[in-house]
Design an enzyme around this catalytic site. Structure first.
Site, PDB file in Angstrom:
ATOM      1  N   CYS A  14       0.853  -1.375  -0.037  1.00  0.00           N
ATOM      2  CA  CYS A  14       0.160   0.119   0.231  1.00  0.00           C
ATOM      3  C   CYS A  14       0.969   1.122  -0.029  1.00  0.00           C
ATOM      4  O   CYS A  14       2.095   0.855   0.272  1.00  0.00           O
ATOM      5  CB  CYS A  14      -0.975  -0.085   1.135  1.00  0.00           C
ATOM      6  SG  CYS A  14      -0.441   0.165   2.920  1.00  0.00           S
ATOM      7  N   CYS A  36      -3.099   1.750  -4.144  1.00  0.00           N
ATOM      8  CA  CYS A  36      -1.929   2.436  -4.531  1.00  0.00           C
ATOM      9  C   CYS A  36      -2.195   3.116  -5.917  1.00  0.00           C
ATOM     10  O   CYS A  36      -1.419   3.921  -6.347  1.00  0.00           O
ATOM     11  CB  CYS A  36      -0.661   1.368  -4.890  1.00  0.00           C
ATOM     12  SG  CYS A  36      -0.126   0.513  -3.448  1.00  0.00           S
ATOM     13  N   CYS A  77       2.042   2.207  -7.536  1.00  0.00           N
ATOM     14  CA  CYS A  77       2.463   1.159  -7.525  1.00  0.00           C
ATOM     15  C   CYS A  77       3.051   0.449  -8.769  1.00  0.00           C
ATOM     16  O   CYS A  77       2.441   0.301  -9.685  1.00  0.00           O
ATOM     17  CB  CYS A  77       1.592  -0.060  -6.796  1.00  0.00           C
ATOM     18  SG  CYS A  77       1.321   0.159  -5.211  1.00  0.00           S
TER      19      CYS A  77
END
Length: 136
Positions: free
Chosen positions: A11, A85, A89
């Protein structure tokens, strides 16, 4: 996937959702799964409300610290689970990805974080079932 699969929870801050998920997976799977967590922009410390919510169910995550997601950790993981995210991410080729849409516990009261914790537990239990049924 190897005989002992590895799961990476990611996260943004690695202070709440991913830490709770890692805590649940360690608790439920024991040493049958390698558990990792990281964040794209890690916080300085764990979310104290997330720590309290996990403590209520007998899981101590206080020894954990938020850590930065790095290429080697992601590359060495069989399953990458992102949590809120979005595009922050990074994507690593050849890995199994799951994106768990979960509320962020940051700034939430304990009752809200308990609901997030319990949702995470149910998803981790489902993940364990999936991992157990996948061929080596």
């Amino acid at each position: 996937m190897s005989a002992k699969p590895s799961v990476l929870f990611v996260c943004v801050h690695n202070a709440g959702r991913s830490q709770m998920a890692a805590g649940w997976l360690r608790h439920l799977a024991g040493d049958t799964v390698e558990v990792r967590s990281a964040g794209s922009d890690p916080a300085d410390q764990l979310n104290p409300v997330a720590v309290e919510a996990m403590r209520e169910v007998g899981i101590d995550i206080t020894a954990n610290t938020p850590r930065k997601l790095d290429y080697a950790t992601a590359e060495a993981s069989d399953v990458l689970i992102t949590m809120g995210c979005g595009d922050i991410c990074p994507v690593f080729p050849g890995r199994r990805y799951l994106d768990w849409h979960l509320d962020d516990p940051a700034g939430q009261d304990l009752a809200t974080v308990r609901r997030i914790r319990d949702t995470i537990k149910a998803r981790v239990e489902h993940l364990l079932t999936e991992l157990a049924t996948q061929p080596d």
